[in-house]
Design a protein around this motif. Structure first.
Motif, mmCIF file in Angstrom:
data_model
loop_
_atom_site.group_PDB
_atom_site.id
_atom_site.type_symbol
_atom_site.label_atom_id
_atom_site.label_comp_id
_atom_site.label_asym_id
_atom_site.label_seq_id
_atom_site.Cartn_x
_atom_site.Cartn_y
_atom_site.Cartn_z
ATOM 1 N N ALA A 46 0.847 -1.195 0.000
ATOM 2 C CA ALA A 46 0.000 0.000 0.000
ATOM 3 C C ALA A 46 0.879 1.240 0.000
ATOM 4 O O ALA A 46 2.083 1.164 0.274
ATOM 5 C CB ALA A 46 -0.905 0.001 1.235
ATOM 6 N N GLU A 100 -4.839 -6.556 3.316
ATOM 7 C CA GLU A 100 -6.048 -5.808 3.686
ATOM 8 C C GLU A 100 -5.839 -5.024 4.980
ATOM 9 O O GLU A 100 -6.271 -3.874 5.097
ATOM 10 C CB GLU A 100 -7.242 -6.744 3.834
ATOM 11 C CG GLU A 100 -8.471 -6.024 4.299
ATOM 12 C CD GLU A 100 -9.694 -6.312 3.469
ATOM 13 O OE1 GLU A 100 -10.684 -5.622 3.700
ATOM 14 O OE2 GLU A 100 -9.646 -7.207 2.617
ATOM 15 N N TRP A 103 -3.618 -2.013 4.142
ATOM 16 C CA TRP A 103 -4.435 -1.066 3.363
ATOM 17 C C TRP A 103 -5.354 -0.267 4.295
ATOM 18 O O TRP A 103 -5.438 0.951 4.199
ATOM 19 C CB TRP A 103 -5.240 -1.833 2.314
ATOM 20 C CG TRP A 103 -6.203 -0.992 1.548
ATOM 21 C CD1 TRP A 103 -7.543 -0.860 1.776
ATOM 22 C CD2 TRP A 103 -5.917 -0.157 0.434
ATOM 23 N NE1 TRP A 103 -8.095 -0.002 0.876
ATOM 24 C CE2 TRP A 103 -7.122 0.452 0.037
ATOM 25 C CE3 TRP A 103 -4.760 0.152 -0.268
ATOM 26 C CZ2 TRP A 103 -7.209 1.338 -1.030
ATOM 27 C CZ3 TRP A 103 -4.844 1.035 -1.334
ATOM 28 C CH2 TRP A 103 -6.042 1.613 -1.706
ATOM 29 N N ARG A 104 -6.004 -0.966 5.189
ATOM 30 C CA ARG A 104 -6.937 -0.317 6.121
ATOM 31 C C ARG A 104 -6.209 0.674 7.036
ATOM 32 O O ARG A 104 -6.684 1.781 7.273
ATOM 33 C CB ARG A 104 -7.672 -1.378 6.941
ATOM 34 C CG ARG A 104 -9.029 -0.966 7.421
ATOM 35 C CD ARG A 104 -9.838 -2.090 8.070
ATOM 36 N NE ARG A 104 -9.489 -3.449 7.758
ATOM 37 C CZ ARG A 104 -8.777 -4.257 8.553
ATOM 38 N NH1 ARG A 104 -8.347 -3.852 9.716
ATOM 39 N NH2 ARG A 104 -8.511 -5.494 8.187
ATOM 40 N N ARG A 107 -5.247 3.719 4.938
ATOM 41 C CA ARG A 107 -6.433 4.499 4.534
ATOM 42 C C ARG A 107 -6.868 5.431 5.648
ATOM 43 O O ARG A 107 -7.460 6.478 5.393
ATOM 44 C CB ARG A 107 -7.600 3.588 4.152
ATOM 45 C CG ARG A 107 -7.421 2.802 2.889
ATOM 46 C CD ARG A 107 -7.549 3.636 1.680
ATOM 47 N NE ARG A 107 -8.935 4.072 1.524
ATOM 48 C CZ ARG A 107 -9.378 4.789 0.530
ATOM 49 N NH1 ARG A 107 -8.563 5.161 -0.400
ATOM 50 N NH2 ARG A 107 -10.634 5.139 0.453
ATOM 51 N N ASP A 113 -6.546 8.530 1.583
ATOM 52 C CA ASP A 113 -7.576 8.389 0.558
ATOM 53 C C ASP A 113 -7.026 8.684 -0.837
ATOM 54 O O ASP A 113 -7.699 8.468 -1.828
ATOM 55 C CB ASP A 113 -8.771 9.292 0.867
ATOM 56 C CG ASP A 113 -8.388 10.762 0.955
ATOM 57 O OD1 ASP A 113 -7.199 11.069 1.141
ATOM 58 O OD2 ASP A 113 -9.294 11.603 0.831
ATOM 59 N N SER A 115 -4.212 7.236 -1.906
ATOM 60 C CA SER A 115 -3.270 6.161 -2.201
ATOM 61 C C SER A 115 -3.582 5.549 -3.563
ATOM 62 O O SER A 115 -4.643 5.769 -4.133
ATOM 63 C CB SER A 115 -3.304 5.108 -1.096
ATOM 64 O OG SER A 115 -4.573 4.535 -1.032
ATOM 65 N N PRO A 117 -4.985 3.487 -6.268
ATOM 66 C CA PRO A 117 -6.157 2.603 -6.310
ATOM 67 C C PRO A 117 -5.830 1.196 -6.815
ATOM 68 O O PRO A 117 -6.564 0.255 -6.519
ATOM 69 C CB PRO A 117 -7.126 3.329 -7.251
ATOM 70 C CG PRO A 117 -6.277 4.263 -8.040
ATOM 71 C CD PRO A 117 -5.105 4.614 -7.179
ATOM 72 N N SER A 120 -5.587 -1.292 -3.979
ATOM 73 C CA SER A 120 -6.754 -1.606 -3.139
ATOM 74 C C SER A 120 -6.994 -3.110 -3.151
ATOM 75 O O SER A 120 -6.652 -3.796 -4.124
ATOM 76 C CB SER A 120 -7.992 -0.874 -3.644
ATOM 77 O OG SER A 120 -8.466 -1.470 -4.836
ATOM 78 N N PRO A 121 -7.551 -3.652 -2.084
ATOM 79 C CA PRO A 121 -7.786 -5.101 -2.035
ATOM 80 C C PRO A 121 -8.572 -5.647 -3.225
ATOM 81 O O PRO A 121 -8.344 -6.773 -3.651
ATOM 82 C CB PRO A 121 -8.542 -5.285 -0.716
ATOM 83 C CG PRO A 121 -8.020 -4.182 0.145
ATOM 84 C CD PRO A 121 -7.857 -3.010 -0.804
ATOM 85 N N ARG A 123 -8.354 -4.644 -6.324
ATOM 86 C CA ARG A 123 -7.621 -4.552 -7.594
ATOM 87 C C ARG A 123 -6.167 -5.020 -7.514
ATOM 88 O O ARG A 123 -5.497 -5.125 -8.547
ATOM 89 C CB ARG A 123 -7.651 -3.108 -8.085
ATOM 90 C CG ARG A 123 -9.061 -2.651 -8.394
ATOM 91 C CD ARG A 123 -9.099 -1.273 -8.966
ATOM 92 N NE ARG A 123 -8.452 -1.221 -10.271
ATOM 93 C CZ ARG A 123 -8.167 -0.096 -10.900
ATOM 94 N NH1 ARG A 123 -8.451 1.063 -10.352
ATOM 95 N NH2 ARG A 123 -7.576 -0.111 -12.072
ATOM 96 N N TRP A 124 -5.680 -5.291 -6.332
ATOM 97 C CA TRP A 124 -4.268 -5.604 -6.130
ATOM 98 C C TRP A 124 -3.848 -6.862 -6.875
ATOM 99 O O TRP A 124 -4.505 -7.911 -6.790
ATOM 100 C CB TRP A 124 -4.031 -5.768 -4.628
ATOM 101 C CG TRP A 124 -2.619 -5.952 -4.188
ATOM 102 C CD1 TRP A 124 -1.555 -5.156 -4.465
ATOM 103 C CD2 TRP A 124 -2.133 -6.983 -3.332
ATOM 104 N NE1 TRP A 124 -0.423 -5.626 -3.827
ATOM 105 C CE2 TRP A 124 -0.754 -6.750 -3.121
ATOM 106 C CE3 TRP A 124 -2.724 -8.079 -2.708
ATOM 107 C CZ2 TRP A 124 0.031 -7.567 -2.326
ATOM 108 C CZ3 TRP A 124 -1.941 -8.887 -1.916
ATOM 109 C CH2 TRP A 124 -0.575 -8.634 -1.733
#
Length: 181
Positions: A46, A100, A103-104, A107, A113, A115, A117, A120-121, A123-124
């Motif tokens: 991330a 995840e 990422w959380r 975020r 916000d 970061s 995209p 993101s979980p 699309r990673w």
């Protein structure tokens, strides 16, 4: 921009660097050409604009699960402004959970916000970059630079042994948690 990265064990690091060198030996774009001292095989989890102390503490707790199994599979190619050749990472449940969580955590930081995209979980696509460049082309057959060559799919097992943050402004890295190989 700050990125959070997982680092492979020594044997896996050497295998990836071997592929980097094989690409370079053929005159193809390779991460070997990236000479900055922070350049090493890694998996980006991330990114975030800022990296406050609270996030560092939470991330250190999250990566306390290391080491985690690592499985490198075939090649991936990404197209865009920059072409990328990468070694695919097979995501298992533990890696997906760690991703995840990281990422959380990020975020929730200021600038989190904004970061990337693609990380993101939803699309990673986990991978280790082998080479990149504008208009870069790597001829087939896919996989000929990997340890098993073009003989067919294989998996290189290893371990995610440590974690770090990379600051793209200062171009420095900082270990996260107790393990940073």
């Amino acid at each position: 921009m700050h990125s959070i990265e997982l680092l492979p064990d020594g044997a896996t690091d050497r295998a990836v660097r071997g592929v980097w060198q094989a690409l370079a030996d053929e005159g193809l774009p390779s991460q070997t050409a990236h000479r900055h001292p922070t350049n090493r095989p890694h998996l980006t989890l991330a990114t975030a604009e800022t990296f406050p102390a609270e996030a560092r503490t939470a991330l250190a707790e999250a990566v306390a699960t290391l080491p985690l199994p690592l499985h490198l599979t075939g090649l991936l190619r990404f197209s865009g402004r920059v072409e990328v050749l990468a070694w695919a990472v097979r995501p298992d449940a533990a890696l997906l959970e760690l991703h995840e969580t990281v990422w959380r955590i990020l975020r929730g930081t200021p600038g989190g916000d904004r970061s990337n995209p693609l990380l993101s979980p939803a699309r990673w696509v986990p991978h280790i970059t082998l080479g990149r460049g504008r208009g870069a082309v790597w001829p087939g057959p896919d996989g000929r630079w990997l340890p098993w060559g073009a003989t067919g799919p294989g998996t290189l097992p290893g371990w995610w042994a440590g974690a770090r943050s990379y600051d793209s402004v200062s171009r420095t890295t900082t270990g996260i948690g107790p393990r940073t190989p």
